[in-house]
Structure formats: structure tokens, C-alpha cells
Design a protein around this motif. Structure first.
Motif, PDB file in Angstrom:
ATOM      1  N   THR A 224      15.562 -27.152 -34.021  1.00  0.00           N
ATOM      2  CA  THR A 224      14.554 -28.132 -34.439  1.00  0.00           C
ATOM      3  C   THR A 224      15.122 -28.713 -35.559  1.00  0.00           C
ATOM      4  O   THR A 224      16.106 -28.572 -36.186  1.00  0.00           O
ATOM      5  N   ASP A 253       8.581 -31.725 -30.610  1.00  0.00           N
ATOM      6  CA  ASP A 253       9.353 -30.411 -30.047  1.00  0.00           C
ATOM      7  C   ASP A 253       9.315 -29.402 -31.104  1.00  0.00           C
ATOM      8  O   ASP A 253       9.305 -28.156 -30.572  1.00  0.00           O
ATOM      9  N   GLU A 257       8.488 -25.622 -30.176  1.00  0.00           N
ATOM     10  CA  GLU A 257       9.200 -24.347 -30.326  1.00  0.00           C
ATOM     11  C   GLU A 257       8.882 -23.405 -31.043  1.00  0.00           C
ATOM     12  O   GLU A 257       8.911 -22.248 -30.881  1.00  0.00           O
TER      13      GLU A 257
END
Length: 929
Positions: A224, A253, A257
Motif C-alpha cells: 500500500t 486500494d 487491503e
């Protein structure tokens, strides 16, 4: 008595003067009023002195920054509200409401929760309350959430997750706009056969912005951006304003995650939805408020004044633009033959094969090649066998083509019926919701994001992923901009364009079915079309005759006052010289070939009409220009005479009152379209006011604000002009019978054009100095000095040298000599410039002009290409240096086309013609009607 109001309009000044022609024969005696109002323009100068800085742009720049801050605050408050609801933030709802709610009427002001100690510790990353932050930055906390399992039954761990999400809400990253998407699409040139997913391919700007950060994450195996920024911090690498930039999709994202990695979090939970949803009322971080609607700023239609203009991407407008062009194409086998137009079958085939393509435009040479195969002979604009150049840029119908590819060949009849119903709030009836091609276009036109278009296609049209992506391609191809006409007017006109009528005829007929009713129109359609064609022909011939007479009148009015023969003599009869002049103007209007091709009887009839109108001008005490007949009035008269229910009882044609007729017939007839119809300013209004202690009632000008004109610099000038003229009306200096003469620029230049003009003027000034040095070298006897040149430039800027005796009535002999020297300098430099541009050669004779002869007035003349008596143009664009003998004995007062060696002249200026055409191809876009 005739008064003349002179108006000089500029972006920073308004000049006014009033002449009373009865006050003697001297200009100074006739001048009864003059004034100059100078005000600030809407732009300033930069350090170089160029006018490029816009005050309006400076103001809106700071406003846009405030809007961004405001949007960020709303996003933070919405995120905090979700975090509080699910127990991830130690702030109370009451404190959040005090901080976020502002109501001036109730006296509520925003108050930051300075007394909320736990919230302050939470913001500072002090989760154990010992006064020391537990993390050096929020990035370290976000990285820990990706490598350590948290216990969310523990309130501290819940607060840590909430603090990480709050940090993401503060800076959610860049996302490409629709403009960026369209720009990217133009670069990759998607077509209907492309299988590229638009949501992934058209966001090149995001990939470009985040490429360094993405490469760093791949290199160090970081999942990330939170982990990546924490890694950069550990290496003491600056994050802000660095090369490592994150985009919004990477923040999305990261949250996904984190929720996938943490075992106690659920991607299907209401909490995840409340944080990440992009729908209004559901999500907080990634919801994007739609842009404020700009519909109110769209101008009004020039034919339907109550309707807004139509977007240029609408299928109806694309068809209107294409058919207007197709119906105007003409061709012939020889340049002496009559022009032919395309057949109805050819027009339909051309429209489908060349215009219904995804390419936004193409060159006319494609149509030439297509038509040559149909007619079996070559076509060329140079040979005058077709009426458009091959390099002409033709606008296609890209959105219509994409809709056809998306919906099928029968796309205009496509109807998708849903299982949803909508209730009418007024009568309670329900109707089934359906979508046609116009609804699909409207969705693509109005949505800001491609994801929203795809979501609509899947949820409402039940399309699969491939077809949804295809609909997103339509969204990406839609261009911005509006036409001059509304959708209603365009639909009315298209009805007749489809029948093959040219634009002007189609506009004249477009409103008739609505005025007469469909039943009457269908019955009399053929009669109307043939009658309209005859009226148009008669109107054009009448206008041509009157324009010739107006040219003669304009030439007379351009004479100096002492040269105007028959001044105020209404008994004057035209003499032989006047008749010869009328014949010359008539011949020039029709052209030498056309005039000589007419019969003697036709020429005599036309000339007699011109002479009669010119004689009527001298017989009138007003001595005004002839008013051209209006085609619209002729059509109204025809309709009124043939249909009783549209017969005006007040006879509107002969009515002398300026007030509009209020009968039902006139109200309907006034709705007729006209091709040259424009939006008018509000008429003057009778107003009662007190002036100098006296109650008066006069017509005063109304506000200059109209829906189609919004330039702030021009509007300021118009408001000041209205105020000044109304003052003149109140004082009785001008009235309704005063003739108005206006001097103004043709258009308003933007900042780039103003900069280019100023740069061009500086280059010309530098060239003038070089010319000056060249003249000094070749002709030292002129004895120019630097002081004389500087003074000459100053004088040329301040005074008109040709009228120096009137401009400076008291002038010494010494100054007169200096002014004469200025005149010589200006003349020499202009001659030298034109001489170089012409390649040191006379355009008319082809002879080389020796520099020693250039400044000899007996050998070389200034020559006006279009005679000054016709054009009143003394600018460089209308001047050449010419052999004096040819100019004085052969060309005289003729235009070049009337000279016997015209073909030789054309050959000499061919390089100029080619240069102009080359510049046109690169700089002038195709008109969008």
C-alpha cells in the motif's frame, strides 16, 4: 435639422461627440458636444509590459482555493460522523455538530472542540494518554495496519484504525477529470472496433502522476501507499512536494487491503460501505460532489428566444450540421456549365458512409474522391467544378456513429423497457420507465465519471461488462460546447434539411407547420416550397439593386462637406457624370462577365432602377440610406393574404407605429424563423423622471444584458455607453431622429492574442528602425537625426499628419518643417516596407523597382488595390508600391479584376495566395453553425 452622434467604443474608454449639421459649414461650429470617459480595463500588465493578467482570473483563482478547502472540511466532517457512529473516534456527536454546523439566522457559528481532550490526543496519535505520540507519523500507523493483526474489541485499536482512515480522508489523492479523459482518448484514438477498457486506458494522467511511487512500491515489495510513505520516512526522504505522488485509486486500494488483511474487518460491512462508497448519502471519503450545474450560463437560442442552446454533441445537432453541409455541395463537369446538386439517394449514402464515423472530422477531399466515382469525371476547386476545397475541414457525426454501433442499425428506433414505473405527482398515474438513444446520450453527456456511466449501464440497462465499457466510450467521446440554436429549432429545421433543402430555405419553412397546423401544412407543402423560392429570388434581386444605390450614397457621404454637391438641394437632378458613376458601380457589382452576358434590355432595366433610387436619395430632405426589404415581411404578407385565420386586422405591413401588433395573427406570424435572425437588445422604454426640477417623459435605453453575450470587459463598456447616452437624451442633446455613427473593434482579443499583437508591433518597430537605417545609408541628403525620428514617432502617435493644419491651429514655422519631415519619414518607411514585401517588383507590370526610383514620387506611387473611393481603406493591407505611369493612366479607379492583365497579376501574387491558404488550413476551424 440633422444631428449625428459619433460613438468610439473601446475596452477602456467611451468617446462621444454630437454634430449639428445646421450649425454652419465648419466642423468646429457644428460640434455641439464631445466627451471621453476613460475607465479601468479588466486586465493588467505583467513585468514585461504585456497585457496578459486578468483581474477576473486572479479573483476566481483564490475563490477556487477556498472551494477546495471547503470541500476538504465537508469530507472530514462526514468521515468523522461515520467513525463516531461505529465507535472509531472519541469525539461526541454534539461537539461535531457545533464544529460543522453554521446557521447565521439562528446565530450558530462553527466552534472547534478545543475542550475534547480525548479527541486532541487521538489527533496527536497519543492513544495511551501519556502525552507522547505513539507513532512518529500517521504513515507508520497505516503501515502497521498492514503487518499486524489488531484486536478491534479493544477500544484503543479501534481508535487507531479510525485515526488511519481520518488521515486518508484528509488527503485522498488525485483523480483525472473528464477533460483529462477526453484528452487521453484523443491521443489513443479509440474507435468502435477497439476492445480497450476505457476506465483502465483513458486515465493516463493518473498513471503518469503515480509512476514513480508505483515503481518504488514494486521495487521494495510494498502493498500500500501507506507502507511506501512509511518506508520513505524511515530513509529520511521527504514525502510532500516530492516525485512520489499518490492518486485516489491507490488510497481506495489501501483501505481495501487493510480491511482484507485484518481478520475482524469485513469488506461487506456497513462501516466499509460508509467509508468508501461513492454514492451520495452513503460514503464519506470517496464521495465526490457533482459539479455545480452551468445550465443557467448557457445562452439562449437565436430563433427560439426562450429555449437554451443545444450541445454540439447531441445527435440532432450532428445531423443538422452534416445535412446543412451536404445540401450545399455543388459540382459540374465544366466551369461554364450550371451547378448540379446531389440527388436524395447520394445525400443519404454520403451521410452514412462519410459522416457517420467515429472520427470527429475529415477533409473534403474524401468527398471529392467519393463523388468522382459517382459522376465519372474529375472534380477540382481550382477548376471551379466543385464549390469546396479539398483541404476544407468537415465535421463528422462521431457521437451518432458510436450510438449506431452501440444500439445497432435501427438505433433511432431503439427502446429499452425496464420493469420500473414512475408516478405522476399531479394526477397519480404511473408510466413505465423506458430509454431511447436520446436518453442514453443524455446520461453520457451529464455524468462526470466513467464509473457512473458503467454503473448505470449495468443496473438500469442490464448490460454486460463489454457493452457497459462501450457506453463509457461514448461518454469519453462527447465534446464540450453549444451551438447557436436550441434543440427545438434544430429539430424543426432538420425536417426540411432531410428533404434536401439548403439551410436558408429550411429555416424559413421550419416554423410553418407549427403556425399553420400539420393538416394544412401537409396539404399545401409543395405550394409553399415553390412560393418561398420565388419570394427569395425576388428579394435577393431587389436587395442587390438597393445595395448598389447605397454604395453610391456611401460614396457621396464620404466626400468632405464642401465637396458634397447639391447640399440640402432637394430639386437636384442627376447629371451625366452621376449616371456614368451609377453605371460603373452597377457593372462592378455584377462583375464584368455577368454584366456583358446580359441582354441590352436587362441592363437598361437594372440601371434605370439604380438611377431612380439614387435620384430619390437627393429628392429626400433626410438624405438617408435605403432600408433593405425584409424577406420575413414578404413571407408574412403571403401567409396573411392566403389564410384568413392569420390575417392581421391592423395590416401589420403598412403599420407605421413602432409598437408591435398584439393580435393573435401577428403573434403567430412573428414566430417565423429567419436565417440571419439574432438576439436583440431590449427596445427603449418610455420613462418618467425628474430632471433639473422638471418632470419629463422620454424613451431611455434599457439594460444591455442579453443571454448570449457575457464578456465582462465588453459589458462594462456597454453599461457606461448606456448611461452616457441616456444623459444626452435627458439633456435634449440627442433624440430618436439622431443619426448614430459607431467606431468599434471587430472583435475582442483574448490574452494570448493581445500578447501576440504586442509582440508583432514590437517586431514591426524594430523593422522600422532597420528601414530607417537603410534609407539613411542610401539617401544621406535627407539628413534625418535621431532626435527628429523620436519626435516624429511621438507626433505620429498624437496627431493625424494629413490634418495637421486643423489639429494644431497655432503652430510655428519651425514646427511645420518638423511635421513635414515626419510626413516624409512615414512615407519613405512605408514605401520601403511594401517594396521589400513585393520582392522589389511592381505587382501590376512585373518590372523591378530600383531603390533609387522608389522614393521618387514621379516614378513610383502608392496604389490602393481596392480604390479608396470604394473601400475607404488606407491601411497597409490595401496598399502596394506601383509604377506611377501604370497607376495614373491604366489602373486609375479600377479594381485589379477589371484590368486586361489580371491573369498575369494573379500569377505574381500566387506565392501570397498559397501562404494565406496554408495559414487558413492551420488556423481557421470549420464553422459549427
Amino acid at each position: 435639422m440633422e444631428k449625428i452622434l459619433g460613438v468610439d467604443l473601446g475596452t477602456g474608454s467611451v468617446g462621444l461627440s454630437v454634430r449639428d449639421t445646421d450649425n454652419g459649414f465648419n466642423l468646429q461650429e457644428q460640434l455641439v458636444f464631445f466627451s471621453a470617459n476613460i475607465f479601468k480595463t479588466g486586465s493588467g500588465k505583467d513585468d514585461r509590459g504585456f497585457t496578459v493578467k486578468s483581474y477576473a482570473a486572479e479573483r476566481t483563482k483564490y475563490r477556487s482555493v477556498r472551494r477546495l478547502y471547503q470541500s476538504r472540511k465537508y469530507r472530514i466532517w462526514a468521515t468523522l460522523s461515520v467513525l463516531i457512529d461505529f465507535g472509531f473516534c472519541p469525539l461526541s456527536k454534539e461537539d461535531l455538530e457545533k464544529w460543522s454546523v453554521y446557521n447565521k439566522a439562528k446565530g450558530l457559528k462553527r466552534i472547534y472542540p478545543i475542550d475534547a481532550l480525548e479527541f486532541e490526543q487521538w489527533v496527536r496519535l497519543d492513544f495511551d494518554g501519556d502525552g507522547i505520540p505513539d507513532y512518529s507519523s500517521p504513515y507508520q500507523l497505516r503501515a502497521e495496519l498492514m503487518d499486524t493483526q489488531f484486536d478491534f474489541s479493544n477500544q484503543t485499536d479501534r481508535y487507531k484504525l479510525g485515526r488511519a482512515l481520518y488521515h486518508i480522508a484528509q488527503r485522498r489523492g488525485f483523480k483525472s477529470s473528464k477533460g483529462e479523459t477526453i484528452k487521453s482518448q484523443e491521443e489513443i484514438d479509440l474507435d468502435e472496433n477497439s476492445n480497450i477498457e476505457i476506465t483502465a486506458e483513458l486515465k493516463k494522467s493518473e498513471e503518469k502522476k503515480s509512476k514513480d511511487l508505483t515503481a518504488y512500491m514494486n521495487e521494495h515489495n510494498l502493498k500500500t501507499i501507506g507502507c511506501a510513505f512509511a518506508h520513505l520516512e524511515n530513509k529520511n526522504i521527504r514525502i510532500r512536494n516530492s516525485q512520489f505522488q499518490a492518486v485516489r485509486s491507490q488510497y481506495e486500494d489501501e483501505i481495501r487491503e487493510i480491511f482484507s488483511f485484518q481478520n475482524e474487518l469485513d469488506l461487506n460491512s456497513e462501516f466499509y460501505k460508509g467509508i468508501t462508497s461513492k454514492k451520495k448519502g452513503e460514503g464519506s471519503i470517496f464521495f465526490k460532489r457533482p459539479l455545480r450545474s452551468q445550465k443557467g450560463l448557457v445562452g439562449k437560442c437565436t430563433l427560439e428566444q426562450n429555449k437554451a442552446r443545444c450541445p454540439i454533441s447531441h445527435p440532432e445537432f450532428e445531423e443538422f450540421r452534416a445535412l446543412s453541409f451536404i445540401n450545399n455541395i455543388k459540382y459540374r463537369k465544366q466551369n461554364t456549365d450550371k451547378w448540379n446538386t446531389l440527388t436524395d439517394e447520394q445525400k443519404q449514402e454520403l451521410y452514412e458512409s462519410k459522416f457517420l464515423r467515429t472520427a470527429p472530422s475529415f477533409k473534403f477531399e474524401e468527398i471529392i474522391k467519393w463523388l468522382e466515382k459517382k459522376v465519372q469525371f474529375p472534380l477540382s476547386y481550382q477548376n471551379k467544378t466543385i464549390n469546396y476545397k479539398g483541404k476544407t475541414n468537415v465535421s463528422g457525426c462521431p457521437i451518432s456513429a458510436r450510438l449506431r454501433n452501440f444500439l445497432g442499425e435501427n438505433w433511432k428506433n431503439y427502446i429499452f423497457e425496464t420493469n420500473k414505473y414512475k408516478e405522476n405527482k399531479k394526477n397519480g398515474t404511473k408510466h413505465q420507465i423506458t430509454y431511447d438513444y436520446k436518453d442514453i446520450w443524455h446520461i453520457c453527456f451529464s455524468y462526470d465519471e466513467a464509473e457512473n456511466v458503467i454503473q448505470f449501464a449495468k443496473e438500469n440497462l442490464l448490460l454486460n461488462d463489454k457493452k457497459a465499457e462501450e457506453m463509457a466510450r461514448i461518454w469519453g467521446a462527447i465534446s464540450q460546447g453549444y451551438s447557436m440554436l436550441s434543440l427545438k429549432a434544430i429539430s424543426n429545421i432538420n425536417r426540411f434539411l432531410r428533404k434536401g433543402l439548403i439551410y436558408t430555405d429550411a429555416v424559413l419553412l421550419a416554423k410553418l407547420p407549427e403556425i399553420l397546423g400539420e393538416e394544412i401544412w401537409l396539404r399545401d407543402e409543395e405550394i409553399f416550397i415553390s412560393s418561398i423560392e420565388a419570394m427569395i429570388k425576388d428579394n435577393r434581386e431587389e436587395k442587390r439593386i438597393m445595395n448598389i444605390a447605397n454604395n453610391l450614397i456611401a460614396n457621396y457621404k464620404s466626400l468632405e462637406l464642401e465637396e458634397q454637391f447639391a447640399y440640402k438641394n432637394t430639386d437636384y437632378k442627376l447629371d451625366a457624370a452621376d449616371i456614368r458613376q451609377a453605371e460603373q458601380y452597377t457593372k462592378e457589382s455584377f462583375g464584368e462577365k455577368t454584366w456583358s452576358g446580359m441582354s441590352q434590355n436587362e441592363r437598361e432595366l437594372i440601371l434605370a432602377d439604380v438611377i431612380k433610387l439614387y435620384q430619390d436619395f437627393f429628392s429626400s430632405s433626410k438624405r438617408d440610406y435605403l432600408k433593405l426589404p425584409k424577406l420575413g415581411d414578404a413571407i408574412k404578407t403571403y401567409i396573411s393574404n392566403n389564410y384568413d385565420f392569420l390575417n392581421c386586422p391592423n395590416n401589420f405591413i403598412e403599420k407605421k407605429s413602432n409598437l408591435p401588433c398584439e393580435c393573435n395573427a401577428c403573434k403567430k406570424l412573428n414566430k417565423l424563423y429567419h436565417p440571419s435572425q439574432i438576439e436583440f437588445y431590449k427596445p427603449s422604454k418610455e420613462t418618467r423622471f425628474v430632471y433639473n426640477g422638471t418632470l419629463l417623459s422620454k424613451k431611455l435605453l434599457e439594460s444591455p444584458v442579453i443571454g448570449t453575450f457575457r464578456n465582462p470587459m465588453a459589458m462594462r463598456t456597454l453599461h457606461i455607453l448606456r448611461h452616457q447616452i441616456n444623459n444626452l437624451i435627458k439633456e435634449g442633446i440627442v433624440d430618436e431622429d439622431t443619426r448614430v455613427v459607431i467606431e468599434t473593434a471587430r472583435d475582442l482579443n483574448d490574452a494570448n492574442m493581445r500578447w501576440a499583437i504586442e509582440k508583432f508591433q514590437r517586431e514591426r518597430e524594430k523593422e522600422n528602425k532597420e528601414f530607417e537605417e537603410a534609407i539613411k545609408r542610401h539617401f544621406p541628403e535627407r539628413k534625418y537625426t535621431k532626435d527628429d525620428i523620436d519626435k516624429a514617432r511621438l507626433l505620429l502617435d498624437q496627431y493625424d499628419v494629413s490634418e495637421k493644419s486643423e489639429q494644431i491651429p497655432q503652430i510655428s514655422e519651425q514646427k511645420k518643417k518638423k511635421l513635414d519631415r515626419v510626413d516624409i519619414y512615414k512615407k519613405d518607411v512605408t514605401k520601403y516596407r511594401l517594396w521589400l514585401e513585393q520582392g522589389c517588383r511592381c505587382i501590376y507590370t512585373g518590372k523591378l523597382i530600383n531603390i533609387s526610383a522608389l522614393f521618387d514620387d514621379t516614378k513610383v506611387d502608392f496604389e490602393h488595390t481596392i480604390p479608396r473611393s470604394i473601400s475607404f481603406d488606407n491601411s497597409l493591407a490595401n496598399l502596394t508600391v506601383c509604377d506611377a505611369h501604370f497607376n495614373r493612366t491604366i489602373k486609375r479607379n479600377k479594381i485589379p479584376a477589371l484590368l486586361s492583365n489580371y491573369e498575369d497579376i494573379l500569377a505574381r501574387i500566387q506565392p501570397w495566395i498559397e501562404k494565406v491558404e496554408r495559414l487558413k488550413d492551420y488556423s481557421i476551424p470549420h464553422s459549427l453553425y
